[in-house]
Design an enzyme around this catalytic site. Structure first.
Site, mmCIF file in Angstrom:
data_model
loop_
_atom_site.group_PDB
_atom_site.id
_atom_site.type_symbol
_atom_site.label_atom_id
_atom_site.label_comp_id
_atom_site.label_asym_id
_atom_site.label_seq_id
_atom_site.Cartn_x
_atom_site.Cartn_y
_atom_site.Cartn_z
ATOM 1 N N HIS A 1 0.852 -1.192 0.000
ATOM 2 C CA HIS A 1 0.000 0.000 0.000
ATOM 3 C C HIS A 1 0.881 1.234 0.000
ATOM 4 O O HIS A 1 1.865 1.310 0.728
ATOM 5 C CB HIS A 1 -0.888 0.019 1.248
ATOM 6 C CG HIS A 1 -1.770 1.219 1.293
ATOM 7 N ND1 HIS A 1 -2.961 1.274 0.625
ATOM 8 C CD2 HIS A 1 -1.605 2.435 1.886
ATOM 9 C CE1 HIS A 1 -3.513 2.461 0.812
ATOM 10 N NE2 HIS A 1 -2.701 3.186 1.565
ATOM 11 N N ASP B 1 -15.075 2.143 7.292
ATOM 12 C CA ASP B 1 -14.092 3.109 6.794
ATOM 13 C C ASP B 1 -14.694 3.995 5.716
ATOM 14 O O ASP B 1 -14.438 5.193 5.666
ATOM 15 C CB ASP B 1 -12.842 2.399 6.248
ATOM 16 C CG ASP B 1 -11.865 3.424 5.685
ATOM 17 O OD1 ASP B 1 -11.396 4.272 6.459
ATOM 18 O OD2 ASP B 1 -11.609 3.407 4.458
ATOM 19 N N ARG C 1 -14.904 12.320 7.413
ATOM 20 C CA ARG C 1 -13.647 13.046 7.719
ATOM 21 C C ARG C 1 -13.367 14.083 6.652
ATOM 22 O O ARG C 1 -12.933 15.194 6.941
ATOM 23 C CB ARG C 1 -12.488 12.053 7.837
ATOM 24 C CG ARG C 1 -12.518 11.264 9.142
ATOM 25 C CD ARG C 1 -11.548 10.099 9.093
ATOM 26 N NE ARG C 1 -10.182 10.505 8.875
ATOM 27 C CZ ARG C 1 -9.271 9.755 8.254
ATOM 28 N NH1 ARG C 1 -9.589 8.547 7.804
ATOM 29 N NH2 ARG C 1 -8.052 10.185 8.102
ATOM 30 N N SER D 1 -7.715 3.744 9.170
ATOM 31 C CA SER D 1 -8.391 3.686 7.876
ATOM 32 C C SER D 1 -7.620 2.774 6.908
ATOM 33 O O SER D 1 -8.189 1.872 6.285
ATOM 34 C CB SER D 1 -8.500 5.116 7.324
ATOM 35 O OG SER D 1 -8.826 5.114 5.970
ATOM 36 N N LYS E 1 -8.388 -1.703 6.015
ATOM 37 C CA LYS E 1 -8.597 -2.232 4.664
ATOM 38 C C LYS E 1 -7.544 -3.281 4.326
ATOM 39 O O LYS E 1 -7.832 -4.300 3.703
ATOM 40 C CB LYS E 1 -8.562 -1.082 3.642
ATOM 41 C CG LYS E 1 -9.816 -0.207 3.718
ATOM 42 C CD LYS E 1 -9.755 0.976 2.786
ATOM 43 C CE LYS E 1 -8.855 2.062 3.311
ATOM 44 N NZ LYS E 1 -9.094 3.418 2.902
HETATM 45 N N1 URA Z 1 -5.848 6.842 2.707
HETATM 46 C C1 URA Z 1 -6.820 6.156 3.332
HETATM 47 O O1 URA Z 1 -7.256 5.116 2.870
HETATM 48 N N2 URA Z 1 -7.281 6.654 4.500
HETATM 49 C C2 URA Z 1 -6.822 7.793 5.053
HETATM 50 O O2 URA Z 1 -7.280 8.172 6.101
HETATM 51 C C3 URA Z 1 -5.809 8.498 4.375
HETATM 52 C C4 URA Z 1 -5.341 7.993 3.201
#
Ligand code: URA
Length: 413
Positions: free
Chosen positions: A82, A161, A168, A183, A187
């Site tokens: 990621h 999320d 947010r 967050s 995932k």
């Molecule tokens: N990417 C995400 O998936 N979540 C965040 O809070 C910031 C960047």
């Protein structure tokens, strides 16, 4: 339990219990807790932070809000990667086939671009016919056949999320290290690969503007991943200048192909090799140096590119990429040396050309973007092309060319 007590505890810097955090996430996701109360809690977190134990509980509660993938049908060690997002970042398109060529499996779910940063799914959709939404069984089958598959994030993963992230965005509560960590990691944990490599970027084109904040986020995510039972590593990398020369979907795809064909060695190549080596090392394939050697070999032998072509074809894609209707060459008006590139502004110019979106349902022009002909430290002679702007929507480049030049810092020589 009640939401006012929870908000007050975080407001007064008192630690929440695991039960309280689970209750909060479950009741917000199901719609019992309204947005205004959740916003208030999120703002308290932004201002006061969370302890690491709370962050772990929050991450696991968010992971458990939806499906956790069963990857047991894959025939070997699975690795996921990621990146916290940047400008010109097409490393996933390179790393996935290279790592697969070195004997690990990369089942990857990616997102779309928003604002000045791009998304892997948009890049893949610039390939005509490429299906980013396929049944799970087909996804697993492609991973077993070629070593990797990249599809769009399933809506069944982490619904908490999804809901919290859009709240947010609307309430000024994005910039919080524990919230970003929960967050991203929820995932990643729901995708459920054995090993997770995190590329945490800092600099002008990144979420984390300073190196110190990137180090904090990296350390927290690595620790949360480990505590959740994964082999997890985070590396901190520079996003002060765009990655590679091309920015924009089809343009980035074509640069990734050039790297896989062994035709291009730039900062994108170096970062892709570094990240692949870390992933292979995490998966037990050898020392980082040995793994880097394996990754470079996968490029020079053509094995990684063969895997890439086969995967694209199994997804229904045809690698003939679309080209822009209009282009504009930005030329140097005097001899100069490039001393800085504002990546965020370059990303914004690419967006204005049509390559990105301001809100999440905006259409995009796959052909739009920028090809940089220079990088930091380069000397350029008068009338040389500094960069070329592409678009199929915009034929008047006056505003974008002006902003693109302003994104460069240079001194006359
Ligand atoms: N990417 C995400 O998936 N979540 C965040 O809070 C910031 C960047």
């Amino acid at each position: 339990m009640n939401i006012i007590d929870i908000i007050n505890r975080t407001k007064n810097k008192k630690e929440l219990s695991e039960e309280e955090i689970r209750w909060l996430i479950e009741n917000y996701t199901s719609g019992i807790i309204p947005d205004y109360q959740m916003s208030s809690w999120l703002m308290a977190v932004c201002l006061n932070g969370l302890t690491e134990r709370e962050t772990l509980c929050l991450t696991l509660a968010m992971r458990d809000s939806g499906e956790i993938l069963d990857l047991s049908g894959i025939n070997g060690v699975t690795v996921d990667k990621h990146s916290t997002g940047g400008v010109g970042d097409k490393t996933s398109l390179i790393i996935a086939p290279v790592a697969s060529a070195c004997g690990v499996y990369v089942p990857k779910m990616s997102g779309r671009g928003l604002g000045h940063t791009g998304g892997t799914i948009d890049k893949l959709e610039s390939i005509s016919g490429y299906r980013t939404e396929i049944p799970f069984s087909e996804f697993i089958d492609i991973v077993n056949r070629t070593g990797f598959s990249i599809i769009s994030q399933s809506g069944r993963l982490c619904p908490a999320d999804k809901k919290i992230y859009s709240l947010r965005n609307a309430t000024g509560t994005v910039e919080s290290i524990p919230l970003i960590c929960a967050s991203i990691m929820s995932k990643k944990l729901a995708l459920n690969a054995d090993c997770i490599l995190l590329d945490v970027k800092y600099g002008s084109g990144a979420f984390m503007k300073t190196y110190e904040d990137a180090v904090k986020l990296a350390g927290l995510m690595e620790s949360i991943g480990g505590k959740a039972g994964k082999k997890c590593r985070a590396v901190v990398t520079d996003m002060n200048i765009p990655l590679g020369n091309n920015i924009g979907n089809a343009l980035e795809l074509s640069e990734a192909v050039e790297i896989l064909q062994g035709k291009c060695r730039n900062n994108l190549y170096d970062l892709s090799m570094q990240l692949t080596a870390e992933m292979l090392n995490l998966a037990g394939k050898g020392s980082v140096e040995e793994c880097r050697h394996m990754a470079e070999n996968a490029i020079t032998t053509g094995k990684a590119y063969d895997i890439f072509k086969e995967t694209v074809s199994l997804h229904g894609g045809n690698l003939k990429l679309p080209e822009a209707k209009y282009k504009y060459e930005v030329r140097a008006v005097h001899d100069m040396k490039i001393t800085g590139i504002d990546s965020q502004e370059i990303g914004m110019v690419s967006l204005l050309l049509g390559a990105g979106r301001i809100s999440k349902d905006d259409p995009i022009d796959f052909t739009a973007g920028i090809v940089m002909n220079c990088t930091l430290g380069d000397c350029i002679s008068v009338d040389d092309t500094i960069m070329t702007l592409y678009s199929s929507e915009i034929s008047d480049f006056s505003e974008t060319a002006y902003r693109a030049v302003k994104a460069l810092k240079f001194c006359r020589i």
